[in-house]
Scaffold this motif. Structure first.
Motif, PDB file in Angstrom:
ATOM      1  N   ASN A 128       0.876  -1.167   0.000  1.00  0.00           N
ATOM      2  CA  ASN A 128       0.000   0.000   0.000  1.00  0.00           C
ATOM      3  C   ASN A 128       0.910   1.212   0.000  1.00  0.00           C
ATOM      4  OD1 ASN A 128      -2.548  -1.275   0.040  1.00  0.00           O
ATOM      5  ND2 ASN A 128      -2.367  -1.671   2.227  1.00  0.00           N
ATOM      6  N   ALA A 129       1.038   1.867  -1.159  1.00  0.00           N
ATOM      7  CA  ALA A 129       2.023   2.925  -1.315  1.00  0.00           C
ATOM      8  C   ALA A 129       1.460   4.328  -1.496  1.00  0.00           C
ATOM      9  CB  ALA A 129       2.957   2.588  -2.486  1.00  0.00           C
ATOM     10  N   PRO A 130       0.380   4.530  -2.280  1.00  0.00           N
ATOM     11  CA  PRO A 130      -0.128   5.893  -2.436  1.00  0.00           C
ATOM     12  C   PRO A 130      -0.580   6.488  -1.101  1.00  0.00           C
ATOM     13  CG  PRO A 130      -0.999   4.473  -4.163  1.00  0.00           C
ATOM     14  CD  PRO A 130      -0.342   3.579  -3.159  1.00  0.00           C
ATOM     15  N   THR A 131      -0.284   7.747  -0.891  1.00  0.00           N
ATOM     16  CA  THR A 131      -0.667   8.415   0.343  1.00  0.00           C
ATOM     17  C   THR A 131      -2.177   8.609   0.396  1.00  0.00           C
ATOM     18  OG1 THR A 131       1.458   9.558   0.497  1.00  0.00           O
ATOM     19  CG2 THR A 131      -0.377  10.532   1.694  1.00  0.00           C
ATOM     20  N   PRO A 132      -2.830   8.318   1.524  1.00  0.00           N
ATOM     21  CA  PRO A 132      -4.281   8.518   1.636  1.00  0.00           C
ATOM     22  C   PRO A 132      -4.668   9.960   1.323  1.00  0.00           C
ATOM     23  CG  PRO A 132      -3.439   7.282   3.512  1.00  0.00           C
ATOM     24  CD  PRO A 132      -2.240   7.763   2.756  1.00  0.00           C
ATOM     25  N   LEU A 133      -5.779  10.112   0.631  1.00  0.00           N
ATOM     26  CA  LEU A 133      -6.288  11.431   0.257  1.00  0.00           C
ATOM     27  C   LEU A 133      -7.444  11.776   1.194  1.00  0.00           C
ATOM     28  CD1 LEU A 133      -6.379  13.836  -1.727  1.00  0.00           C
ATOM     29  CD2 LEU A 133      -7.802  12.422  -3.224  1.00  0.00           C
ATOM     30  N   VAL A 134      -7.207  12.731   2.079  1.00  0.00           N
ATOM     31  CA  VAL A 134      -8.186  13.076   3.118  1.00  0.00           C
ATOM     32  C   VAL A 134      -8.900  14.365   2.761  1.00  0.00           C
ATOM     33  CG1 VAL A 134      -8.525  13.562   5.564  1.00  0.00           C
ATOM     34  CG2 VAL A 134      -6.711  11.976   4.858  1.00  0.00           C
ATOM     35  N   PHE A 135     -10.233  14.343   2.823  1.00  0.00           N
ATOM     36  CA  PHE A 135     -11.008  15.578   2.677  1.00  0.00           C
ATOM     37  C   PHE A 135     -12.241  15.490   3.572  1.00  0.00           C
ATOM     38  CE2 PHE A 135     -11.722  12.623  -0.771  1.00  0.00           C
ATOM     39  CZ  PHE A 135     -13.088  12.580  -0.988  1.00  0.00           C
ATOM     40  N   GLY A 136     -12.279  16.395   4.551  1.00  0.00           N
ATOM     41  CA  GLY A 136     -13.346  16.349   5.557  1.00  0.00           C
ATOM     42  C   GLY A 136     -13.243  15.088   6.389  1.00  0.00           C
TER      43      GLY A 136
END
Length: 211
Positions: A128-136
């Motif tokens: 699991n390599a892509p950085t988590p995309l956080v919004f709200g």
């Protein structure tokens, strides 16, 4: 100050003006971390007075240090490390850190490392390599090897899947959010497509070959 983490687990705090080492730690030697098959790949997260890293290893899966001195502030968890970078965000009045581990997305209280929620996410080779995309209160995750992507809604004590599909299967590249749309790479190293997904439902709006 500049903070770097090597693939062997050497964490450095350097002077930005001259490169002098102000302090250093080794995640394996100092905290009992466990190096992944391809080595450490995530960037250190600097948030407030903390430097937070995905270390892996029993009791020290995530480690938080004082950014000025390198002193240990807390360590928590038993998950194997992932390859992405931790992300800090605010949720229900709590400063949180999302960490994409080898087989789960985990939310921690940034103040003390307490686990707030987890969302299991298993991939081939535990990459699991892509950085988590956080919004709200929502987090988008994606992984390669045919795994796909998902949008997860989180709250203290709970993580709920909103949708999941295979419209974006990014092995390495981290996605971005622009005006309600998620842009990222579908595919593994050596080829793939640039894709646009509607964040609300995961529907693919367009794709463009980049191979």
């Amino acid at each position: 100050r500049v903070y770097t983490l090597s693939h062997e687990g050497d964490l450095f705090c350097l002077s930005a003006s001259n490169g002098k080492v102000l302090w250093r730690k080794n995640l394996l030697r100092d905290f009992g971390g466990s190096r992944q098959r391809w080595g450490y790949a995530g960037s250190p997260l600097v948030d407030g007075n903390l430097v937070i890293v995905d270390s892996g290893g029993g009791g020290a899966s995530t480690v938080a240090l004082d950014k000025t001195t390198g002193a240990l502030k807390w360590k928590a968890g038993d998950d194997e490390a992932g390859y992405s970078s931790p992300v800090a965000f605010d949720l229900a009045g709590i400063r949180c850190v999302a960490v994409f581990k080898a087989d789960a997305l985990v939310g921690l209280n940034a103040a003390n490392g307490q686990e707030l929620w987890r969302f299991r996410w298993k991939t081939r080779s535990e990459v699991n390599a892509p950085t988590p995309l956080v919004f709200g209160d929502k987090i988008f995750i994606t992984s390669g090897y045919g795994t796909g992507c998902a949008l997860v809604q989180v709250s203290p004590g709970k993580a709920t899947q909103i949708w999941r599909n295979k419209n974006m299967r990014s092995q390495l590249g981290s996605p971005v959010l622009v005006q309600g749309y998620i842009f990222g790479i579908d595919g593994n190293v050596g080829g793939g497509e640039l894709r646009c997904l509607e964040a609300a439902n995961g529907e693919m709006k367009w794709k463009q070959n980049i191979g």
